[in-house]
Design an enzyme around this catalytic site. Structure first.
Site, PDB file in Angstrom:
ATOM      1  N   LEU A  61      -6.926 -10.511   3.803  1.00 31.12           N
ATOM      2  CA  LEU A  61      -5.509 -10.539   3.401  1.00 31.12           C
ATOM      3  C   LEU A  61      -4.624 -11.235   4.427  1.00 31.12           C
ATOM      4  CD1 LEU A  61      -6.634  -8.232   1.537  1.00 31.12           C
ATOM      5  CD2 LEU A  61      -4.483  -7.051   1.904  1.00 31.12           C
TER       6      LEU A  61
ATOM      7  N   ARG B 255     -23.167 -13.733   8.270  1.00 31.53           N
ATOM      8  CA  ARG B 255     -24.046 -13.131   9.272  1.00 31.53           C
ATOM      9  C   ARG B 255     -24.385 -11.683   8.935  1.00 31.53           C
ATOM     10  NH1 ARG B 255     -23.395  -9.982  13.504  1.00 31.53           N
ATOM     11  NH2 ARG B 255     -21.118 -10.061  13.503  1.00 31.53           N
TER      12      ARG B 255
ATOM     13  N   ASP C 174      -5.009  -7.325  12.692  1.00 28.89           N
ATOM     14  CA  ASP C 174      -3.707  -7.915  12.369  1.00 28.89           C
ATOM     15  C   ASP C 174      -3.100  -8.485  13.661  1.00 28.89           C
ATOM     16  OD1 ASP C 174      -1.732  -7.120   9.691  1.00 28.89           O
ATOM     17  OD2 ASP C 174      -0.849  -8.172  11.391  1.00 28.89           O
ATOM     18  N   ASN C 175      -2.378  -9.589  13.532  1.00 27.36           N
ATOM     19  CA  ASN C 175      -1.685 -10.130  14.718  1.00 27.36           C
ATOM     20  C   ASN C 175      -0.209  -9.728  14.737  1.00 27.36           C
ATOM     21  OD1 ASN C 175      -0.509 -11.714  12.784  1.00 27.36           O
ATOM     22  ND2 ASN C 175      -0.929 -13.671  13.796  1.00 27.36           N
TER      23      ASN C 175
ATOM     24  N   TYR D 192       1.310 -23.014   2.308  1.00 23.59           N
ATOM     25  CA  TYR D 192       0.795 -21.770   1.727  1.00 23.59           C
ATOM     26  C   TYR D 192      -0.094 -22.066   0.518  1.00 23.59           C
ATOM     27  CZ  TYR D 192       0.973 -17.021  -0.291  1.00 23.59           C
ATOM     28  OH  TYR D 192       0.655 -15.773  -0.806  1.00 23.59           O
TER      29      TYR D 192
ATOM     30  N   THR E 297       3.892  -9.028  -6.187  1.00 24.38           N
ATOM     31  CA  THR E 297       3.669  -7.593  -6.034  1.00 24.38           C
ATOM     32  C   THR E 297       4.727  -7.019  -5.090  1.00 24.38           C
ATOM     33  OG1 THR E 297       1.320  -7.947  -6.395  1.00 24.38           O
ATOM     34  CG2 THR E 297       1.946  -5.860  -5.370  1.00 24.38           C
TER      35      THR E 297
ATOM     36  N   LYS F 136      -4.115 -21.694   0.555  1.00 23.30           N
ATOM     37  CA  LYS F 136      -4.796 -20.708  -0.298  1.00 23.30           C
ATOM     38  C   LYS F 136      -5.793 -21.393  -1.239  1.00 23.30           C
ATOM     39  CE  LYS F 136      -2.943 -16.629   0.736  1.00 23.30           C
ATOM     40  NZ  LYS F 136      -3.708 -15.404   1.014  1.00 23.30           N
TER      41      LYS F 136
ATOM     42  N   ASP G  54      -6.046 -12.134  16.041  1.00 20.79           N
ATOM     43  CA  ASP G  54      -5.608 -13.249  15.205  1.00 20.79           C
ATOM     44  C   ASP G  54      -6.843 -13.836  14.518  1.00 20.79           C
ATOM     45  OD1 ASP G  54      -4.796 -15.939  14.391  1.00 20.79           O
ATOM     46  OD2 ASP G  54      -2.964 -15.469  15.502  1.00 20.79           O
TER      47      ASP G  54
ATOM     48  N   GLY H   5     -17.835 -16.690   7.819  1.00 25.50           N
ATOM     49  CA  GLY H   5     -18.947 -16.733   8.784  1.00 25.50           C
ATOM     50  C   GLY H   5     -19.433 -15.321   9.101  1.00 25.50           C
TER      51      GLY H   5
HETATM   52  P1  NAD Z   1       2.497  -9.365   4.544  1.00 24.34           P
HETATM   53  O1  NAD Z   1       3.184 -10.488   5.215  1.00 24.34           O
HETATM   54  O2  NAD Z   1       3.162  -8.027   4.552  1.00 24.34           O
HETATM   55  O3  NAD Z   1       1.022  -9.164   5.104  1.00 24.34           O
HETATM   56  C1  NAD Z   1       0.276 -10.173   5.744  1.00 24.34           C
HETATM   57  C2  NAD Z   1      -0.368  -9.575   6.980  1.00 24.34           C
HETATM   58  O4  NAD Z   1      -1.197 -10.565   7.607  1.00 24.34           O
HETATM   59  C3  NAD Z   1       0.673  -9.141   8.027  1.00 24.34           C
HETATM   60  O5  NAD Z   1       0.367  -7.868   8.510  1.00 24.34           O
HETATM   61  C4  NAD Z   1       0.551 -10.199   9.111  1.00 24.34           C
HETATM   62  O6  NAD Z   1       0.938  -9.751  10.381  1.00 24.34           O
HETATM   63  C5  NAD Z   1      -0.927 -10.546   9.013  1.00 24.34           C
HETATM   64  N1  NAD Z   1      -1.265 -11.870   9.553  1.00 24.34           N
HETATM   65  C6  NAD Z   1      -0.644 -13.054   9.313  1.00 24.34           C
HETATM   66  N2  NAD Z   1      -1.249 -14.056   9.991  1.00 24.34           N
HETATM   67  C7  NAD Z   1      -2.292 -13.478  10.664  1.00 24.34           C
HETATM   68  C8  NAD Z   1      -3.279 -13.990  11.548  1.00 24.34           C
HETATM   69  N3  NAD Z   1      -3.325 -15.296  11.875  1.00 24.34           N
HETATM   70  N4  NAD Z   1      -4.178 -13.119  12.064  1.00 24.34           N
HETATM   71  C9  NAD Z   1      -4.140 -11.784  11.752  1.00 24.34           C
HETATM   72  N5  NAD Z   1      -3.216 -11.264  10.920  1.00 24.34           N
HETATM   73  C10 NAD Z   1      -2.303 -12.101  10.388  1.00 24.34           C
HETATM   74  O7  NAD Z   1       2.240  -9.840   3.037  1.00 24.34           O
HETATM   75  P2  NAD Z   1       1.538  -9.099   1.819  1.00 24.34           P
HETATM   76  O8  NAD Z   1       2.464  -9.183   0.672  1.00 24.34           O
HETATM   77  O9  NAD Z   1       0.995  -7.801   2.240  1.00 24.34           O
HETATM   78  O10 NAD Z   1       0.333 -10.112   1.515  1.00 24.34           O
HETATM   79  C11 NAD Z   1      -1.015  -9.840   1.870  1.00 24.34           C
HETATM   80  C12 NAD Z   1      -1.917 -10.908   1.286  1.00 24.34           C
HETATM   81  O11 NAD Z   1      -1.800 -10.922  -0.144  1.00 24.34           O
HETATM   82  C13 NAD Z   1      -1.582 -12.314   1.765  1.00 24.34           C
HETATM   83  O12 NAD Z   1      -2.772 -13.025   1.981  1.00 24.34           O
HETATM   84  C14 NAD Z   1      -0.823 -12.907   0.603  1.00 24.34           C
HETATM   85  O13 NAD Z   1      -0.969 -14.300   0.544  1.00 24.34           O
HETATM   86  C15 NAD Z   1      -1.490 -12.232  -0.586  1.00 24.34           C
HETATM   87  N6  NAD Z   1      -0.593 -12.219  -1.742  1.00 24.34           N
HETATM   88  C16 NAD Z   1       0.483 -11.376  -1.780  1.00 24.34           C
HETATM   89  C17 NAD Z   1       1.333 -11.410  -2.875  1.00 24.34           C
HETATM   90  C18 NAD Z   1       2.523 -10.491  -3.006  1.00 24.34           C
HETATM   91  O14 NAD Z   1       3.263 -10.607  -3.979  1.00 24.34           O
HETATM   92  N7  NAD Z   1       2.762  -9.550  -2.115  1.00 24.34           N
HETATM   93  C19 NAD Z   1       1.094 -12.321  -3.925  1.00 24.34           C
HETATM   94  C20 NAD Z   1       0.004 -13.178  -3.814  1.00 24.34           C
HETATM   95  C21 NAD Z   1      -0.846 -13.105  -2.736  1.00 24.34           C
END
Ligand code: NAD
Ligand code: UDP
Length: 313
Positions: free
Chosen positions: A72, A105, A32-33, A144, A174, A148, A57, A101
């Site tokens: 995620l 691998r 996580d970043n 976004y 969610t 996606k 990242d 990738g």
């Molecule tokens: P969140 O923002 O709490 O979690 C996202 C995480 O990704 C964070 O910890 C963030 O720091 C990390 N992150 C962001 N950019 C990054 C990068 N470049 N490198 C490494 N880490 C990075 O949101 P969430 O609700 O937990 O969502 C998680 C995933 O589920 C996301 O991909 C989101 O699109 C998907 N999603 C969530 C929902 C929802 O309702 N919560 C709905 C549809 C899809």
């Protein structure tokens, strides 16, 4: 015991998923970043010797030997993904290429956390997986939505071209404990406002609809999806099909919190979808009878308890 990589593992959904995978007896690497996630979300896991937390990242390459990857990483709240839209697209596209990738691998199975946003402002209701969507490719939400959508395309192409073992789930709204209080999404906003006795801010007239899924139901579906046979790749809708207007949600949260908050109306953000509800017939069939089990009132009460406790400490 499997070695499992969770990108975005310190975020809201990711932290619950890491916890579940550890409880199931696996080794978990969380990368996580900390853009929207935080070490606090996984602090209780740090003493577990099967858990490894890495600041990284996903737009940069990452090397590890793993059996499964849950992808995620990506900010999910409109406020946060629009803060730096170019970075949001890079995370979805470059991050996904890097993870695919890695899967290629290591021959790992990889699951993409896609979203109901791939349907945009839907003209088909409820949304089945074979609906192609109604997405604006040049609007403020496009970084976004299109990021996606492109990630799903990449998953399919790595699968067809390189036989990567993929799974795609489309997650609908969610909520639950560990959402960030300033996350900007509707459930956390309304709960934080109600608990503080402040006005509840409805964007638009509140007649737009969403269907809210409690975090535990989602995590269960993610685990079951990863365990499906290799020839089942999705995309698969995962959400709670009970639909509410945003006004109904506001009234419910005020009632459950016993708050005196008033409802105020603000302008509707651009391209805000008018309605959203998943068709989960395929998920029920493919995930051995899975369906959401936590009704909205119960999930909201659990989430409020979390926010109350968080404010007190
Ligand atoms: P969140 O923002 O709490 O979690 C996202 C995480 O990704 C964070 O910890 C963030 O720091 C990390 N992150 C962001 N950019 C990054 C990068 N470049 N490198 C490494 N880490 C990075 O949101 P969430 O609700 O937990 O969502 C998680 C995933 O589920 C996301 O991909 C989101 O699109 C998907 N999603 C969530 C929902 C929802 O309702 N919560 C709905 C549809 C899809
Ligand atoms: N919303 C609202 N007040 C808020 C936050 C959001 O009325 O304080 C509305 C938003 O305009 C949208 C719905 O609630 O219609 C869900 O918004 P959210 O950001 O949670 O997720 P979305 O489903 O739009 O990605």
């Amino acid at each position: 015991m499997k070695k499992i990589l969770v990108t975005g593992g310190a975020g809201f959904i990711g932290s619950h998923l890491c916890e579940r995978l550890l409880n199931d007896g696996h080794d978990v690497i969380c990368i996580d970043n900390y853009f929207t996630g935080s070490r606090n979300n996984v602090l209780h896991l740090l003493s577990n010797k099967h858990f490894e937390l890495v600041r990284h990242d996903v737009t940069e390459r990452y090397m590890a030997e793993v059996d499964e990857i849950y992808n995620l990483a990506c900010p999910a709240s409109p406020v946060h993904y629009q803060y730096n839209p170019i970075k949001t697209i890079k995370t979805s596209v470059m991050g996904t290429i890097n993870m695919l990738g890695l899967a290629k691998r290591t021959k790992a199975k990889i699951l993409q956390a896609s979203t109901s946003e791939v349907y945009g402002d839907p003209t088909v209701h409820p949304q089945p997986e074979n609906y192609w969507g109604n997405v604006n490719c040049i609007g403020v939400r496009s970084c976004y939505d299109e990021g996606k959508r492109c990630a799903e395309t990449l998953f399919m192409d790595y699968h067809r071209q390189n036989n990567v073992r993929i799974k795609i789930i489309r997650i609908f709204n969610t909520y639950g404990p560990r959402m960030h209080p300033n996350d900007g999404r509707v459930v956390s906003n309304f709960i934080v406002q109600a608990l503080a006795g402040k006005d509840i801010t409805i964007y638009g007239d509140g007649r737009q609809t969403r269907s809210f899924q409690y975090i535990d139901d989602l995590v269960e579906a993610m685990i079951r999806m990863m365990a499906t046979p290799d020839d089942f790749i999705g995309p698969l809708n995962v959400g709670n099909p009970v639909e509410f207007t945003i006004l109904e949600l506001a009234e419910k949260i005020i009632r459950l919190a016993g708050a005196r908050s008033k409802i105020t109306f603000r302008p509707l953000p651009a391209d805000d979808p008018k309605q959203r509800r998943p068709d989960i017939a395929l998920a029920k069939k493919a995930l051995n009878g899975w369906q959401p089990t936590i009704p909205l009132d119960e999930g909201l009460t659990r989430t409020m308890t979390y926010f109350t406790h968080r404010t007190l400490i």
